[in-house]
Design a protein around this motif. Structure first.
Motif, mmCIF file in Angstrom:
data_model
loop_
_atom_site.group_PDB
_atom_site.id
_atom_site.type_symbol
_atom_site.label_atom_id
_atom_site.label_comp_id
_atom_site.label_asym_id
_atom_site.label_seq_id
_atom_site.Cartn_x
_atom_site.Cartn_y
_atom_site.Cartn_z
ATOM 1 N N GLU A 153 1.012 -1.284 -0.803
ATOM 2 C CA GLU A 153 0.102 -0.238 0.069
ATOM 3 C C GLU A 153 0.879 1.059 0.222
ATOM 4 O OE1 GLU A 153 -4.178 -0.733 2.370
ATOM 5 O OE2 GLU A 153 -2.463 -1.198 3.330
ATOM 6 N N LYS A 210 0.566 4.756 -0.423
ATOM 7 C CA LYS A 210 -0.334 6.860 0.042
ATOM 8 C C LYS A 210 1.191 7.711 -0.022
ATOM 9 C CE LYS A 210 -2.948 3.657 3.532
ATOM 10 N NZ LYS A 210 -3.679 4.127 4.429
ATOM 11 N N ASN A 211 0.547 8.472 -1.079
ATOM 12 C CA ASN A 211 0.771 10.167 -1.173
ATOM 13 C C ASN A 211 2.284 9.769 -1.296
ATOM 14 O OD1 ASN A 211 -1.673 10.360 1.435
ATOM 15 N ND2 ASN A 211 -1.568 11.255 -0.772
ATOM 16 N N SER A 217 -0.128 6.695 -5.113
ATOM 17 C CA SER A 217 -0.890 5.939 -4.456
ATOM 18 C C SER A 217 -1.194 5.263 -5.293
ATOM 19 C CB SER A 217 -2.323 7.173 -3.605
ATOM 20 O OG SER A 217 -1.962 7.875 -2.306
ATOM 21 N N THR A 269 -1.613 0.136 -4.905
ATOM 22 C CA THR A 269 -2.217 -1.021 -3.424
ATOM 23 C C THR A 269 -1.883 -1.924 -4.857
ATOM 24 O OG1 THR A 269 -4.031 0.043 -2.066
ATOM 25 C CG2 THR A 269 -3.551 -2.178 -2.173
#
Length: 257
Positions: A3, A5-6, A35, A37
């Motif tokens: 994952e 994120k940013n 970002s 996944t």
């Protein structure tokens, strides 16, 4: 699972690097607020042109370089807080990291197995499996410097998989390989995927990604331009193939859409 994120990675260029990049700006943003996944049991393709930020992203995931901003979790471990745990979970291969040319394939496989604290019996079993699959037994005692490009790539792949990781990260895995060796590599990635492992690869070869990847993240100028299955991306861009989809996304991003 991976994952992101940013994620942002910013480099400060020296004068030589600025000259090579033909820029007067000493600040280079290689990855910009990214970002995405990637999940177990899939091959996730990180696609984009050269210089898009693919390799930087993979190096951040693999704990080789530190993000400027953002968070990356690998199997629940944050890369900056628990880098050793992350390294236990992954196998990372990039063309920029070379095996020592003075040592044999067999020696390096054993060495990295011990480095990963793999029991001797498991190293032996892994060697039999990987050396047999990739046809490496005939050159196992040769030094890396004596190998062809294809042989050296097979050796590097075997070494990075010695500890049987659940997450495999390959940067341009078939770059420079002949068609037979490239097929053996992609077939093995599919085998690992079918065993429930997560494979994330970077490539600029759109036809390879179409055949190999279950989901795709398209990166242009360090920013995510699209993410989804091949069908979803083609539908979103109203394109016939991934190459056409890329150029639609490239044009949109350059025009600020």
């Amino acid at each position: 699972m991976i994952e992101i994120k940013n994620l942002t990675k910013i480099y400060r260029l020296n004068k030589k690097q600025m000259k090579e990049s033909k820029t007067t700006n000493p600040i280079k943003t290689a990855v910009d607020d990214l970002s995405l996944t990637a999940k177990p049991g899939e091959i996730y393709g990180l696609l984009g042109p050269n210089g898009a930020g693919k390799t930087t992203t993979l190096r951040c995931i693999s704990t080789i370089i530190k993000p400027t901003k953002g968070e990356i979790c690998v199997s629940g471990y944050e890369v900056q807080k628990e880098p050793e745990k992350v390294r236990e979970e992954i196998g990372f291969l990039t063309g920029d990291i070379k095996l020592d040319p003075q040592f044999s394939v067999d020696y390096l496989f054993e060495f990295f197995g011990r480095l990963h604290k793999v029991p001797a019996e498991k190293i032996k079993a892994r060697k039999e499996e990987l050396f047999t699959y990739f046809g490496m037994k005939d050159f196992a005692q040769k030094k890396i410097k004596e190998l062809s490009t294809g042989m050296a790539q097979k050796a590097a792949i075997a070494v990075c998989l010695v500890h049987d990781p659940d997450i495999i990260i390959f940067d341009e895995p078939t770059n420079g390989l002949d068609i037979v060796t490239a097929r053996s590599v992609t077939d093995y990635l599919k085998k690992l995927r079918d065993e429930g492992k997560l494979i994330i690869i970077s490539t600029h070869i759109m036809s390879e990604a179409e055949k190999l990847c279950d989901r795709i993240g398209m990166i242009i100028d360090g920013r995510k331009a699209a993410e989804g299955s091949l069908e979803e991306i083609l539908h979103e861009t109203d394109a016939q193939d991934l190459e056409d989809a890329f150029f639609v996304l490239y044009k949109n991003q350059k025009e600020g859409r």
